[in-house]
Motif scaffolding. Structure first.
Motif, PDB file in Angstrom:
ATOM      1  N   THR A  66      16.176 -79.303 -43.462  1.00 51.01           N
ATOM      2  CA  THR A  66      16.507 -80.730 -43.339  1.00 51.01           C
ATOM      3  C   THR A  66      16.699 -80.997 -41.952  1.00 51.01           C
ATOM      4  O   THR A  66      17.841 -80.533 -41.519  1.00 51.01           O
ATOM      5  CB  THR A  66      17.451 -81.087 -44.280  1.00 51.01           C
ATOM      6  N   GLY A  67      16.033 -81.694 -41.375  1.00 56.09           N
ATOM      7  CA  GLY A  67      16.310 -82.030 -39.956  1.00 56.09           C
ATOM      8  C   GLY A  67      15.971 -80.566 -39.386  1.00 56.09           C
ATOM      9  O   GLY A  67      14.723 -80.170 -39.210  1.00 56.09           O
ATOM     10  N   GLN A  68      17.113 -79.974 -38.651  1.00 54.69           N
ATOM     11  CA  GLN A  68      16.743 -79.014 -37.728  1.00 54.69           C
ATOM     12  C   GLN A  68      17.586 -77.722 -38.518  1.00 54.69           C
ATOM     13  O   GLN A  68      17.702 -76.725 -37.740  1.00 54.69           O
ATOM     14  CB  GLN A  68      17.224 -79.150 -36.373  1.00 54.69           C
ATOM     15  N   ALA A  69      17.926 -78.123 -39.559  1.00 55.01           N
ATOM     16  CA  ALA A  69      19.122 -77.079 -40.061  1.00 55.01           C
ATOM     17  C   ALA A  69      18.419 -76.436 -41.624  1.00 55.01           C
ATOM     18  O   ALA A  69      17.603 -77.152 -42.262  1.00 55.01           O
ATOM     19  CB  ALA A  69      20.352 -77.490 -40.504  1.00 55.01           C
ATOM     20  N   ASN A  70      18.504 -75.229 -41.859  1.00 56.48           N
ATOM     21  CA  ASN A  70      18.404 -74.542 -43.180  1.00 56.48           C
ATOM     22  C   ASN A  70      19.619 -74.934 -43.987  1.00 56.48           C
ATOM     23  O   ASN A  70      20.597 -74.536 -43.692  1.00 56.48           O
ATOM     24  CB  ASN A  70      18.151 -73.255 -43.064  1.00 56.48           C
ATOM     25  N   THR A  71      19.297 -75.770 -44.915  1.00 55.82           N
ATOM     26  CA  THR A  71      20.480 -76.284 -45.724  1.00 55.82           C
ATOM     27  C   THR A  71      20.704 -75.658 -47.226  1.00 55.82           C
ATOM     28  O   THR A  71      21.226 -76.347 -47.940  1.00 55.82           O
ATOM     29  CB  THR A  71      20.416 -77.810 -45.814  1.00 55.82           C
ATOM     30  N   LEU A 129      30.302 -73.469 -54.483  1.00 52.04           N
ATOM     31  CA  LEU A 129      31.095 -74.597 -55.240  1.00 52.04           C
ATOM     32  C   LEU A 129      30.345 -75.712 -55.628  1.00 52.04           C
ATOM     33  O   LEU A 129      29.779 -76.335 -56.338  1.00 52.04           O
ATOM     34  CB  LEU A 129      32.438 -74.826 -55.106  1.00 52.04           C
ATOM     35  N   ILE A 130      29.976 -76.181 -54.168  1.00 52.74           N
ATOM     36  CA  ILE A 130      29.497 -77.948 -54.168  1.00 52.74           C
ATOM     37  C   ILE A 130      28.925 -78.056 -52.763  1.00 52.74           C
ATOM     38  O   ILE A 130      29.641 -77.524 -51.650  1.00 52.74           O
ATOM     39  CB  ILE A 130      30.398 -78.700 -54.570  1.00 52.74           C
ATOM     40  N   LEU A 131      27.800 -78.800 -52.681  1.00 53.83           N
ATOM     41  CA  LEU A 131      27.398 -79.151 -51.382  1.00 53.83           C
ATOM     42  C   LEU A 131      27.396 -80.700 -51.538  1.00 53.83           C
ATOM     43  O   LEU A 131      26.938 -81.445 -52.446  1.00 53.83           O
ATOM     44  CB  LEU A 131      25.904 -78.602 -51.275  1.00 53.83           C
ATOM     45  N   GLY A 140      20.689 -73.410 -35.420  1.00 56.63           N
ATOM     46  CA  GLY A 140      21.859 -72.723 -34.825  1.00 56.63           C
ATOM     47  C   GLY A 140      23.005 -72.682 -35.199  1.00 56.63           C
ATOM     48  O   GLY A 140      23.842 -71.815 -34.952  1.00 56.63           O
ATOM     49  N   GLN A 141      23.437 -73.881 -36.036  1.00 55.44           N
ATOM     50  CA  GLN A 141      24.739 -74.152 -36.739  1.00 55.44           C
ATOM     51  C   GLN A 141      24.563 -73.658 -38.203  1.00 55.44           C
ATOM     52  O   GLN A 141      25.320 -74.243 -38.826  1.00 55.44           O
ATOM     53  CB  GLN A 141      25.377 -75.192 -36.312  1.00 55.44           C
ATOM     54  N   ASN A 142      23.902 -72.728 -38.669  1.00 46.77           N
ATOM     55  CA  ASN A 142      23.815 -72.361 -40.021  1.00 46.77           C
ATOM     56  C   ASN A 142      25.033 -71.898 -40.486  1.00 46.77           C
ATOM     57  O   ASN A 142      25.579 -70.937 -40.169  1.00 46.77           O
ATOM     58  CB  ASN A 142      22.544 -71.301 -40.188  1.00 46.77           C
ATOM     59  N   PHE A 143      25.602 -72.689 -41.552  1.00 43.64           N
ATOM     60  CA  PHE A 143      26.784 -72.242 -42.497  1.00 43.64           C
ATOM     61  C   PHE A 143      27.849 -71.713 -41.647  1.00 43.64           C
ATOM     62  O   PHE A 143      28.159 -70.459 -41.637  1.00 43.64           O
ATOM     63  CB  PHE A 143      26.160 -71.065 -43.316  1.00 43.64           C
ATOM     64  N   VAL A 144      28.454 -72.310 -40.635  1.00 38.93           N
ATOM     65  CA  VAL A 144      29.603 -71.891 -40.023  1.00 38.93           C
ATOM     66  C   VAL A 144      30.912 -72.280 -40.864  1.00 38.93           C
ATOM     67  O   VAL A 144      31.061 -73.300 -41.312  1.00 38.93           O
ATOM     68  CB  VAL A 144      29.612 -72.539 -38.389  1.00 38.93           C
ATOM     69  N   PHE A 145      31.552 -71.184 -41.014  1.00 37.05           N
ATOM     70  CA  PHE A 145      32.603 -71.309 -41.935  1.00 37.05           C
ATOM     71  C   PHE A 145      34.021 -71.731 -41.293  1.00 37.05           C
ATOM     72  O   PHE A 145      34.447 -71.011 -40.188  1.00 37.05           O
ATOM     73  CB  PHE A 145      33.044 -70.009 -42.781  1.00 37.05           C
ATOM     74  N   GLY A 146      34.790 -72.685 -41.816  1.00 36.29           N
ATOM     75  CA  GLY A 146      36.151 -72.928 -41.492  1.00 36.29           C
ATOM     76  C   GLY A 146      37.142 -71.462 -41.669  1.00 36.29           C
ATOM     77  O   GLY A 146      36.742 -70.583 -42.552  1.00 36.29           O
ATOM     78  N   PRO A 147      38.091 -71.691 -41.174  1.00 43.07           N
ATOM     79  CA  PRO A 147      39.353 -70.402 -41.454  1.00 43.07           C
ATOM     80  C   PRO A 147      39.713 -70.442 -42.914  1.00 43.07           C
ATOM     81  O   PRO A 147      40.211 -69.365 -43.309  1.00 43.07           O
ATOM     82  CB  PRO A 147      40.333 -70.989 -40.835  1.00 43.07           C
ATOM     83  N   GLY A 148      39.661 -71.304 -43.766  1.00 38.12           N
ATOM     84  CA  GLY A 148      39.939 -71.186 -45.274  1.00 38.12           C
ATOM     85  C   GLY A 148      41.367 -71.603 -45.630  1.00 38.12           C
ATOM     86  O   GLY A 148      42.378 -71.537 -44.917  1.00 38.12           O
ATOM     87  N   THR A 149      41.436 -71.989 -46.890  1.00 37.06           N
ATOM     88  CA  THR A 149      42.689 -72.452 -47.650  1.00 37.06           C
ATOM     89  C   THR A 149      42.949 -71.104 -48.480  1.00 37.06           C
ATOM     90  O   THR A 149      42.115 -71.298 -49.515  1.00 37.06           O
ATOM     91  CB  THR A 149      42.896 -73.853 -47.999  1.00 37.06           C
ATOM     92  N   SER A 203      28.156 -83.182 -35.257  1.00 37.20           N
ATOM     93  CA  SER A 203      27.467 -83.778 -36.506  1.00 37.20           C
ATOM     94  C   SER A 203      26.755 -82.957 -37.416  1.00 37.20           C
ATOM     95  O   SER A 203      26.391 -81.822 -36.870  1.00 37.20           O
ATOM     96  CB  SER A 203      26.317 -84.635 -35.778  1.00 37.20           C
ATOM     97  N   ILE A 204      26.668 -83.212 -38.608  1.00 38.93           N
ATOM     98  CA  ILE A 204      26.333 -82.343 -39.708  1.00 38.93           C
ATOM     99  C   ILE A 204      25.102 -82.813 -40.630  1.00 38.93           C
ATOM    100  O   ILE A 204      24.975 -84.040 -40.559  1.00 38.93           O
ATOM    101  CB  ILE A 204      27.529 -81.592 -40.658  1.00 38.93           C
ATOM    102  N   ASN A 205      24.555 -82.020 -41.176  1.00 37.54           N
ATOM    103  CA  ASN A 205      23.341 -82.436 -42.099  1.00 37.54           C
ATOM    104  C   ASN A 205      24.239 -82.384 -43.585  1.00 37.54           C
ATOM    105  O   ASN A 205      23.900 -83.153 -44.389  1.00 37.54           O
ATOM    106  CB  ASN A 205      22.385 -81.290 -42.003  1.00 37.54           C
ATOM    107  N   ASN A 206      25.215 -81.217 -43.908  1.00 34.20           N
ATOM    108  CA  ASN A 206      25.619 -81.179 -45.112  1.00 34.20           C
ATOM    109  C   ASN A 206      26.878 -80.354 -44.885  1.00 34.20           C
ATOM    110  O   ASN A 206      27.220 -79.887 -43.849  1.00 34.20           O
ATOM    111  CB  ASN A 206      24.841 -80.792 -45.932  1.00 34.20           C
ATOM    112  N   LEU A 207      27.587 -80.354 -45.818  1.00 39.41           N
ATOM    113  CA  LEU A 207      28.818 -79.519 -45.859  1.00 39.41           C
ATOM    114  C   LEU A 207      29.079 -78.928 -47.467  1.00 39.41           C
ATOM    115  O   LEU A 207      28.776 -79.676 -48.339  1.00 39.41           O
ATOM    116  CB  LEU A 207      30.311 -80.470 -45.693  1.00 39.41           C
ATOM    117  N   GLN A 208      29.388 -77.846 -47.185  1.00 42.06           N
ATOM    118  CA  GLN A 208      29.610 -76.993 -48.713  1.00 42.06           C
ATOM    119  C   GLN A 208      30.811 -76.281 -48.692  1.00 42.06           C
ATOM    120  O   GLN A 208      31.550 -75.850 -47.512  1.00 42.06           O
ATOM    121  CB  GLN A 208      28.470 -75.871 -48.453  1.00 42.06           C
TER     122      GLN A 208
END
Lengths: 111, 118
Positions: B99-104, A46-48, A96-105, A28-33
């Motif tokens: 936000t919640g538990q994450a730095n966003t 670019l965008i969130l 603890g899952q701050n900004f984990v990046f995918g492999p990229g395109t 689960s995520i809070n946001n995706l950038q």
């Protein structure tokens, strides 16, 4: 650990065409950038899109988010040679899952 | 132009050397990050500082030692590195937006320091 997984890993298109990149994630995520990186340089935001949003626009960029499928897509319309770069999705979610990046395109836009 | 400044841009060091990478931002951000990026790979999170305190260490070997002297500066001290540590080291900063538990907060990246370990 990698949370986001981009698809395709490489994409080559002609100038003026649209480019679509997809990102899948596992938890689960809070946001995706989305970020762009020109070769050997820093990343540019670019965008969130937040988990309660389904679509967002910024100029020639359109991002969608489907939390039920744990996936997002980035559409670049009317691409230009200057759009040639690597594009990464990054997820912000639980602590603890701050900004984990995918492999990229890696996108190549040919003139 | 990036508002996160990293120095040096390029660094070549031997395995017995001690060197430091430096990062500076003047955007008033209170979260700062070190990422490591190998060629054709995504950035991998190493450390996160929040309000000048180390909040995340992603099991990074002790030959990498971060330091945050104040809210604008972030250092990465390097000692006894291995050739496989050669990579692009990226510094980033963000607002602390919980936000919640994450730095966003949105990440602002520097241009990176390209490190070669001989």
């Amino acid at each position: 650990s990698q949370q986001g997984e981009e698809d395709p890993q490489a994409l080559s298109i002609q100038e003026g065409e649209n480019a679509t990149m997809n990102c899948s994630y596992k938890t689960s995520i809070n946001n995706l950038q989305w970020y762009r990186q020109n070769s050997g340089r820093g990343l540019v935001h670019l965008i969130l899109i937040r988990s309660n949003e389904r679509e967002k626009h910024s100029g020639r960029l359109r991002v969608t988010l489907d939390t039920s499928k744990k996936s997002s897509s980035l559409l670049i319309t009317a691409s230009r040679a200057a759009d040639t770069a690597s594009y990464f999705c990054a997820t912000g979610g639980n602590y603890g899952q701050n900004f984990v990046f995918g492999p990229g395109t890696r996108l190549s836009v040919l003139p | 132009d990036t508002e996160v400044t990293q120095t040096p841009k390029h660094l070549v060091m031997g395995m017995t050397n001690k060197k430091s990478l430096k990062c500076e931002q003047h955007m008033g951000h209170r979260a700062m990050y070190w990422y490591k990026q190998k060629a054709k790979k995504p950035p991998e999170l190493m450390f996160v500082y929040s309000y000048e305190k180390l909040s995340i260490n992603e099991s990074v070997p002790s030959r990498f030692s971060p330091e945050c002297p104040n809210s604008s500066l972030l250092n990465l001290h390097l000692h006894a590195l291995q050739p496989e540590d050669s990579a692009l080291y990226l510094c980033a900063s963000s607002q602390v937006e919980w936000t919640g538990q994450a730095n966003t907060g949105e990440l602002f990246f520097g241009e990176g320091s390209r490190l070669t370990v001989l």
